[in-house]
Write a protein that holds these residues in place. Structure first.
Motif, PDB file in Angstrom:
ATOM      1  N   ARG A  32     -48.132  18.596   5.920  1.00 36.64           N
ATOM      2  CA  ARG A  32     -49.118  17.528   5.869  1.00 36.64           C
ATOM      3  C   ARG A  32     -48.465  16.285   5.267  1.00 36.64           C
ATOM      4  O   ARG A  32     -47.682  16.384   4.329  1.00 36.64           O
ATOM      5  CB  ARG A  32     -50.328  17.944   5.018  1.00 36.64           C
ATOM      6  CG  ARG A  32     -51.452  16.905   4.947  1.00 36.64           C
ATOM      7  CD  ARG A  32     -52.628  17.451   4.135  1.00 36.64           C
ATOM      8  NE  ARG A  32     -53.686  16.451   3.975  1.00 36.64           N
ATOM      9  CZ  ARG A  32     -54.640  16.224   4.867  1.00 36.64           C
ATOM     10  NH1 ARG A  32     -54.672  16.943   5.990  1.00 36.64           N
ATOM     11  NH2 ARG A  32     -55.564  15.302   4.652  1.00 36.64           N
ATOM     12  N   ASP A  33     -48.792  15.118   5.836  1.00 28.58           N
ATOM     13  CA  ASP A  33     -48.180  13.883   5.349  1.00 28.58           C
ATOM     14  C   ASP A  33     -49.072  12.714   5.761  1.00 28.58           C
ATOM     15  O   ASP A  33     -49.924  12.841   6.655  1.00 28.58           O
ATOM     16  CB  ASP A  33     -46.791  13.706   5.968  1.00 28.58           C
ATOM     17  CG  ASP A  33     -45.870  12.819   5.145  1.00 28.58           C
ATOM     18  OD1 ASP A  33     -46.355  12.157   4.198  1.00 28.58           O
ATOM     19  OD2 ASP A  33     -44.662  12.782   5.446  1.00 28.58           O
ATOM     20  N   GLY A  69     -53.312  15.007  29.749  1.00 27.79           N
ATOM     21  CA  GLY A  69     -54.433  15.717  30.360  1.00 27.79           C
ATOM     22  C   GLY A  69     -55.723  14.905  30.258  1.00 27.79           C
ATOM     23  O   GLY A  69     -55.702  13.681  30.132  1.00 27.79           O
ATOM     24  N   GLU A  70     -56.834  15.596  30.287  1.00 33.80           N
ATOM     25  CA  GLU A  70     -58.130  14.923  30.310  1.00 33.80           C
ATOM     26  C   GLU A  70     -58.626  14.507  28.930  1.00 33.80           C
ATOM     27  O   GLU A  70     -59.331  13.509  28.805  1.00 33.80           O
ATOM     28  CB  GLU A  70     -59.169  15.851  30.964  1.00 33.80           C
ATOM     29  CG  GLU A  70     -58.912  16.110  32.448  1.00 33.80           C
ATOM     30  CD  GLU A  70     -60.024  16.928  33.059  1.00 33.80           C
ATOM     31  OE1 GLU A  70     -60.996  17.248  32.342  1.00 33.80           O
ATOM     32  OE2 GLU A  70     -59.934  17.251  34.262  1.00 33.80           O
ATOM     33  N   ASN A  71     -58.246  15.235  27.891  1.00 31.96           N
ATOM     34  CA  ASN A  71     -58.845  14.976  26.582  1.00 31.96           C
ATOM     35  C   ASN A  71     -57.857  14.769  25.446  1.00 31.96           C
ATOM     36  O   ASN A  71     -58.233  14.263  24.386  1.00 31.96           O
ATOM     37  CB  ASN A  71     -59.779  16.144  26.197  1.00 31.96           C
ATOM     38  CG  ASN A  71     -60.936  16.284  27.148  1.00 31.96           C
ATOM     39  OD1 ASN A  71     -61.666  15.327  27.376  1.00 31.96           O
ATOM     40  ND2 ASN A  71     -61.110  17.478  27.716  1.00 31.96           N
ATOM     41  N   ALA A  72     -56.610  15.137  25.631  1.00 30.28           N
ATOM     42  CA  ALA A  72     -55.650  15.115  24.530  1.00 30.28           C
ATOM     43  C   ALA A  72     -54.847  13.820  24.508  1.00 30.28           C
ATOM     44  O   ALA A  72     -54.789  13.071  25.486  1.00 30.28           O
ATOM     45  CB  ALA A  72     -54.715  16.310  24.623  1.00 30.28           C
ATOM     46  N   LEU A  73     -54.236  13.551  23.364  1.00 31.10           N
ATOM     47  CA  LEU A  73     -53.299  12.441  23.191  1.00 31.10           C
ATOM     48  C   LEU A  73     -52.037  12.977  22.533  1.00 31.10           C
ATOM     49  O   LEU A  73     -52.099  13.856  21.662  1.00 31.10           O
ATOM     50  CB  LEU A  73     -53.877  11.345  22.291  1.00 31.10           C
ATOM     51  CG  LEU A  73     -54.968  10.432  22.827  1.00 31.10           C
ATOM     52  CD1 LEU A  73     -55.414   9.479  21.721  1.00 31.10           C
ATOM     53  CD2 LEU A  73     -54.484   9.633  24.037  1.00 31.10           C
ATOM     54  N   VAL A  74     -50.903  12.413  22.935  1.00 27.91           N
ATOM     55  CA  VAL A  74     -49.661  12.632  22.207  1.00 27.91           C
ATOM     56  C   VAL A  74     -49.454  11.423  21.305  1.00 27.91           C
ATOM     57  O   VAL A  74     -49.381  10.290  21.785  1.00 27.91           O
ATOM     58  CB  VAL A  74     -48.461  12.821  23.146  1.00 27.91           C
ATOM     59  CG1 VAL A  74     -47.164  12.902  22.332  1.00 27.91           C
ATOM     60  CG2 VAL A  74     -48.639  14.077  23.988  1.00 27.91           C
ATOM     61  N   LEU A  75     -49.397  11.649  20.006  1.00 31.82           N
ATOM     62  CA  LEU A  75     -49.196  10.573  19.045  1.00 31.82           C
ATOM     63  C   LEU A  75     -47.733  10.512  18.627  1.00 31.82           C
ATOM     64  O   LEU A  75     -47.082  11.549  18.456  1.00 31.82           O
ATOM     65  CB  LEU A  75     -50.029  10.803  17.781  1.00 31.82           C
ATOM     66  CG  LEU A  75     -51.532  11.057  17.887  1.00 31.82           C
ATOM     67  CD1 LEU A  75     -52.143  11.035  16.491  1.00 31.82           C
ATOM     68  CD2 LEU A  75     -52.196  10.051  18.788  1.00 31.82           C
ATOM     69  N   THR A  76     -47.248   9.289  18.447  1.00 27.68           N
ATOM     70  CA  THR A  76     -45.984   9.077  17.750  1.00 27.68           C
ATOM     71  C   THR A  76     -46.310   8.333  16.475  1.00 27.68           C
ATOM     72  O   THR A  76     -46.954   7.278  16.513  1.00 27.68           O
ATOM     73  CB  THR A  76     -44.990   8.268  18.595  1.00 27.68           C
ATOM     74  OG1 THR A  76     -44.722   8.969  19.818  1.00 27.68           O
ATOM     75  CG2 THR A  76     -43.680   8.071  17.842  1.00 27.68           C
ATOM     76  N   VAL A  77     -45.895   8.884  15.352  1.00 28.30           N
ATOM     77  CA  VAL A  77     -46.251   8.329  14.050  1.00 28.30           C
ATOM     78  C   VAL A  77     -44.992   8.167  13.206  1.00 28.30           C
ATOM     79  O   VAL A  77     -43.968   8.827  13.441  1.00 28.30           O
ATOM     80  CB  VAL A  77     -47.264   9.229  13.308  1.00 28.30           C
ATOM     81  CG1 VAL A  77     -48.545   9.389  14.111  1.00 28.30           C
ATOM     82  CG2 VAL A  77     -46.649  10.601  12.992  1.00 28.30           C
ATOM     83  N   LEU A  78     -45.078   7.284  12.222  1.00 29.28           N
ATOM     84  CA  LEU A  78     -44.060   7.211  11.179  1.00 29.28           C
ATOM     85  C   LEU A  78     -44.660   7.828   9.930  1.00 29.28           C
ATOM     86  O   LEU A  78     -45.602   7.284   9.352  1.00 29.28           O
ATOM     87  CB  LEU A  78     -43.651   5.768  10.907  1.00 29.28           C
ATOM     88  CG  LEU A  78     -42.615   5.603   9.776  1.00 29.28           C
ATOM     89  CD1 LEU A  78     -41.289   6.261  10.150  1.00 29.28           C
ATOM     90  CD2 LEU A  78     -42.406   4.133   9.431  1.00 29.28           C
ATOM     91  N   THR A  79     -44.136   8.961   9.534  1.00 31.32           N
ATOM     92  CA  THR A  79     -44.622   9.624   8.325  1.00 31.32           C
ATOM     93  C   THR A  79     -43.799   9.155   7.124  1.00 31.32           C
ATOM     94  O   THR A  79     -42.669   8.691   7.262  1.00 31.32           O
ATOM     95  CB  THR A  79     -44.508  11.147   8.444  1.00 31.32           C
ATOM     96  OG1 THR A  79     -43.121  11.510   8.514  1.00 31.32           O
ATOM     97  CG2 THR A  79     -45.218  11.651   9.694  1.00 31.32           C
TER      98      THR A  79
END
Length: 243
Positions: free
Chosen positions: A5-6, A17-27
């Motif tokens: 967790r961060d 797909g229909e409902n999901a997202l791929v996130l790119t984050v800076l932790t």
């Protein structure tokens, strides 16, 4: 199962797909990271998953090198504060795009996380454009290509610094640089603590930092500087003011 967790700043999203997202984050502690958020396209998560927002992420995967899944919680909704200001939105987009494109995946950069978070706060203030230009100078330093804008490379003087050497990234005084001014980059005075950050100075600042970002980062990768950053520079070039 691997889990951590961060806190993170959301750099970009991509539909999956229909409902999901791929996130790119800076932790803060694990650098640039990606993960799949199931239901990420839902109305419930729409507000939290605006690029530029600070979020808390919980990442899980069976193996370390997998994409993994993320669950997210909102922390600070920075993006909503900038929606009515095109210039500030461009600056936010430029910073996020540079961060995503320049950083290796999963390499910790806690100081850059803190500076990007501080920039998101500052973009809602009156000196947002000047702060953005200074942030790019800091980004170069974080990537290992820090500029020395404190004294003249030729004489050591600390006054009348007007240029930057494209070879060394060091400041040059007006007197020492005058014979070579056509070969040097302009150093706007606000980056040395003097003068105002008007549109001309902001343009000069981004031309200067952009030169070093191109030379040391993006040319090495074989790719151009991100479009979002190029659009911000164009705005400063054509604006009567930084807004």
């Amino acid at each position: 199962m691997i889990e951590w967790r961060d806190e993170a700043i959301l750099l970009s999203t991509r539909r999956h797909g229909e409902n999901a997202l791929v996130l790119t984050v800076l932790t803060r502690d694990r650098g640039r990271h990606a993960g799949l958020v199931r239901g990420g396209q839902s109305r419930k998560l729409k507000g939290a998953l605006q690029t530029g927002n600070r979020i808390a992420v919980n990442w899980r995967a069976r193996l370390e090198d997998q994409l993994g899944t993320m669950t997210v919680e909102p922390v600070h909704g920075y993006a909503a504060l900038l929606m009515d200001h095109p210039g500030k939105l461009l600056a936010m987009g430029a910073a996020l795009a540079l961060t995503e494109a320049a950083l290796p995946e999963r390499e910790p950069h806690p100081e850059l996380f803190d500076s990007l978070d501080a920039l998101m706060v500052a973009l809602d203030g009156p000196t947002w454009a000047e702060t953005y230009a200074r942030w790019e100078v800091g980004l170069l330093a974080e990537l290992g290509f820090g500029l020395d804008l404190t004294s003249c490379a030729a004489t050591g003087v600390t006054d009348d610094l007007r240029y930057v050497s494209p070879k060394t990234g060091r400041a040059v005084s007006g007197e020492a640089g005058e014979p070579y001014r056509d070969k040097l980059l302009t150093l706007p005075s606000f980056l040395t603590g003097r003068g105002n950050a008007g549109p001309n100075a902001l343009t000069e600042a981004l031309v200067m930092t952009g030169y070093f970002l191109d030379r040391h980062v993006f040319d090495v990768m074989g790719r151009p500087i991100p479009d979002a950053r190029a659009r911000l520079l164009d705005r400063f070039r054509t604006a009567r003011g930084p807004a």
